[in-house]
Design an enzyme around this catalytic site. Structure first.
Site, PDB file in Angstrom:
ATOM      1  N   THR A 270       0.826  -1.200   0.000  1.00 19.45           N
ATOM      2  CA  THR A 270       0.000   0.000   0.000  1.00 19.45           C
ATOM      3  C   THR A 270       0.861   1.251   0.000  1.00 19.45           C
ATOM      4  O   THR A 270       0.631   2.190  -0.771  1.00 19.45           O
ATOM      5  CB  THR A 270      -0.914   0.010   1.235  1.00 19.45           C
ATOM      6  OG1 THR A 270      -1.665  -1.199   1.284  1.00 19.45           O
ATOM      7  CG2 THR A 270      -1.860   1.189   1.209  1.00 19.45           C
ATOM      8  N   THR A 271       1.886   1.274   0.854  1.00 15.76           N
ATOM      9  CA  THR A 271       2.771   2.429   0.952  1.00 15.76           C
ATOM     10  C   THR A 271       3.550   2.638  -0.335  1.00 15.76           C
ATOM     11  O   THR A 271       3.974   3.755  -0.646  1.00 15.76           O
ATOM     12  CB  THR A 271       3.739   2.263   2.135  1.00 15.76           C
ATOM     13  OG1 THR A 271       2.996   1.883   3.294  1.00 15.76           O
ATOM     14  CG2 THR A 271       4.496   3.537   2.443  1.00 15.76           C
TER      15      THR A 271
ATOM     16  N   TYR B  93     -13.132  -3.583  -2.693  1.00 21.64           N
ATOM     17  CA  TYR B  93     -14.236  -3.063  -3.492  1.00 21.64           C
ATOM     18  C   TYR B  93     -15.315  -4.111  -3.767  1.00 21.64           C
ATOM     19  O   TYR B  93     -16.414  -4.008  -3.237  1.00 21.64           O
ATOM     20  CB  TYR B  93     -13.769  -2.435  -4.808  1.00 21.64           C
ATOM     21  CG  TYR B  93     -14.918  -1.775  -5.539  1.00 21.64           C
ATOM     22  CD1 TYR B  93     -15.497  -0.613  -5.041  1.00 21.64           C
ATOM     23  CD2 TYR B  93     -15.462  -2.340  -6.691  1.00 21.64           C
ATOM     24  CE1 TYR B  93     -16.585  -0.026  -5.672  1.00 21.64           C
ATOM     25  CE2 TYR B  93     -16.547  -1.749  -7.327  1.00 21.64           C
ATOM     26  CZ  TYR B  93     -17.107  -0.596  -6.817  1.00 21.64           C
ATOM     27  OH  TYR B  93     -18.179  -0.029  -7.442  1.00 21.64           O
TER      28      TYR B  93
ATOM     29  N   TYR C 215      -2.841 -10.296   4.417  1.00 22.80           N
ATOM     30  CA  TYR C 215      -2.844  -8.887   4.829  1.00 22.80           C
ATOM     31  C   TYR C 215      -4.278  -8.464   5.113  1.00 22.80           C
ATOM     32  O   TYR C 215      -5.097  -8.378   4.200  1.00 22.80           O
ATOM     33  CB  TYR C 215      -2.206  -8.044   3.722  1.00 22.80           C
ATOM     34  CG  TYR C 215      -2.107  -6.556   3.987  1.00 22.80           C
ATOM     35  CD1 TYR C 215      -2.308  -6.002   5.247  1.00 22.80           C
ATOM     36  CD2 TYR C 215      -1.776  -5.685   2.951  1.00 22.80           C
ATOM     37  CE1 TYR C 215      -2.201  -4.644   5.467  1.00 22.80           C
ATOM     38  CE2 TYR C 215      -1.651  -4.321   3.157  1.00 22.80           C
ATOM     39  CZ  TYR C 215      -1.872  -3.806   4.416  1.00 22.80           C
ATOM     40  OH  TYR C 215      -1.765  -2.458   4.621  1.00 22.80           O
TER      41      TYR C 215
ATOM     42  N   ARG D 151      -9.108  -0.181   4.498  1.00 20.87           N
ATOM     43  CA  ARG D 151      -8.869   0.075   3.075  1.00 20.87           C
ATOM     44  C   ARG D 151      -9.665  -0.860   2.166  1.00 20.87           C
ATOM     45  O   ARG D 151     -10.052  -0.476   1.068  1.00 20.87           O
ATOM     46  CB  ARG D 151      -7.374  -0.049   2.763  1.00 20.87           C
ATOM     47  CG  ARG D 151      -6.544   1.132   3.243  1.00 20.87           C
ATOM     48  CD  ARG D 151      -5.131   1.045   2.707  1.00 20.87           C
ATOM     49  NE  ARG D 151      -4.292   2.142   3.160  1.00 20.87           N
ATOM     50  CZ  ARG D 151      -4.044   3.248   2.471  1.00 20.87           C
ATOM     51  NH1 ARG D 151      -4.602   3.439   1.291  1.00 20.87           N
ATOM     52  NH2 ARG D 151      -3.240   4.178   2.957  1.00 20.87           N
TER      53      ARG D 151
ATOM     54  N   LYS E 187      -0.352 -10.200   8.331  1.00 24.34           N
ATOM     55  CA  LYS E 187      -0.124  -8.806   8.703  1.00 24.34           C
ATOM     56  C   LYS E 187      -1.459  -8.255   9.167  1.00 24.34           C
ATOM     57  O   LYS E 187      -2.399  -8.129   8.383  1.00 24.34           O
ATOM     58  CB  LYS E 187       0.408  -7.998   7.517  1.00 24.34           C
ATOM     59  CG  LYS E 187       0.550  -6.510   7.802  1.00 24.34           C
ATOM     60  CD  LYS E 187       0.931  -5.718   6.556  1.00 24.34           C
ATOM     61  CE  LYS E 187       0.975  -4.227   6.849  1.00 24.34           C
ATOM     62  NZ  LYS E 187       1.272  -3.422   5.632  1.00 24.34           N
TER      63      LYS E 187
ATOM     64  N   ILE F 276       5.365  -4.764   9.901  1.00 20.56           N
ATOM     65  CA  ILE F 276       5.558  -4.245   8.547  1.00 20.56           C
ATOM     66  C   ILE F 276       5.212  -2.775   8.639  1.00 20.56           C
ATOM     67  O   ILE F 276       4.046  -2.408   8.792  1.00 20.56           O
ATOM     68  CB  ILE F 276       4.713  -5.012   7.522  1.00 20.56           C
ATOM     69  CG1 ILE F 276       5.204  -6.464   7.443  1.00 20.56           C
ATOM     70  CG2 ILE F 276       4.782  -4.345   6.147  1.00 20.56           C
ATOM     71  CD1 ILE F 276       4.393  -7.357   6.538  1.00 20.56           C
TER      72      ILE F 276
END
Length: 294
Positions: free
Chosen positions: A46-47, A109, A135, A140, A164, A206
């Site tokens: 994501t980052t 989504y 994850y 999000r 994560k 993380i």
């Protein structure tokens, strides 16, 4: 054995002003991380703005990171997608590129049921031979991977070995670790929950904060592993203001600005992300000074 133990950095993807990937700068950032004691590079997460990378860019960035790291620490490649076939494709390509493990986010989504999550992750894992970190980041993705689903996957699929956790729900994470009975590794996905999750048996984090303070995040984990829980807890509490500043706008907007303030210019962000608002830049600068990294 854990894929890595300690602080893995969810590294940013630097861009040129024309929005192309700046590979030279990426190499510099990777060296900064390794020199600072980071225990693993997590690329295309994501980052790293992976959602705005083309498939070709995504694979090339992973390939470049693997080549640059050259086996010094593990490289974990983000290969998740809301399309199972796409996630399988990216995962296979990341394995070919030499990634040590994969970070696979839950479908976003379109979402799915817990049964759909199970099948999604199982199909991805069975398409590769390297280890997989699930994850969970409901803020999000809009979907929460329940503890029972994580445990079923860990029990049934040999290369699903870690999760994560970025739900921020300590009660849920406690339940997960209770049900797992040591059969899955836990990584904190939130920099403000590193020590609390280490206390629940996590093997590391993380981290977004590691982008600008790799040694501090590494040391926070290492102190805990060495039995200095008070020292580790103090480092966690001392980091709360900088954590707050790094998430006062949508990540990775603030962390890219922070790197710029440190003289590690990473270029622009890809739309729809915009540059940081000035009032928040001032907040970030103060937090960085107080934290001793400016």
């Amino acid at each position: 054995m854990a894929i890595f133990k300690g602080a893995g950095v969810a590294i940013v993807t630097p861009f040129n002003q024309d929005f192309s990937v700046n590979y030279e700068k990426l190499a510099e950032l990777i060296e900064f991380q390794i020199d600072g004691g980071t225990d693993a590079i997590i690329i295309c997460g994501t980052t790293g703005e992976a959602s705005t990378l083309s498939h070709e860019e995504h694979i090339e960035v992973i390939r470049y990171a693997v080549k640059t790291v050259a086996g010094r620490i593990p490289v974990v490649a983000g290969t998740g997608s809301n399309c199972t076939d796409t996630a399988i494709y990216l995962s296979r390509e990341a394995e070919k590129a030499g990634a040590d493990a994969l970070l696979v986010v839950s479908p976003y989504y379109n979402k799915t049921t817990q049964k759909g999550l199970y099948e999604h992750f199982k199909m991805i894992a069975e398409s590769v031979s390297i280890p997989i970190i699930l994850y969970n980041v409901p803020s999000r993705t809009g979907v929460n991977i329940l503890p029972e689903t994580v445990v079923s996957l860990a029990n049934d699929v040999p290369n699903i070995v870690a999760v994560k956790e970025a739900s921020g729900n300590i009660t849920q994470i406690t339940q997960l670790m209770h049900l797992a009975k040591g059969n899955i590794d836990l990584y904190s996905g939130n920099d403000d929950h590193i020590v609390p999750l280490l206390a629940l048996g996590a093997v590391g984090v993380i981290s977004v904060l590691s982008n600008i303070a790799p040694q501090k995040v590494h040391d926070m984990c290492q102190k805990y592993f060495d039995g200095d829980t008070a020292g580790s807890a103090k480092m966690q509490l001392d980091a709360i203001p900088i954590w707050d500043a790094l998430f006062c706008e949508v990540s990775p907007i603030p962390v890219k600005k922070a790197l710029e303030l440190m003289g590690k210019e990473c270029g622009t962000l890809r739309r729809p992300l915009l540059l940081m608002e000035e009032k928040n830049v001032l907040k970030l600068e103060k937090a960085m000074r107080d934290y001793g990294i400016l």
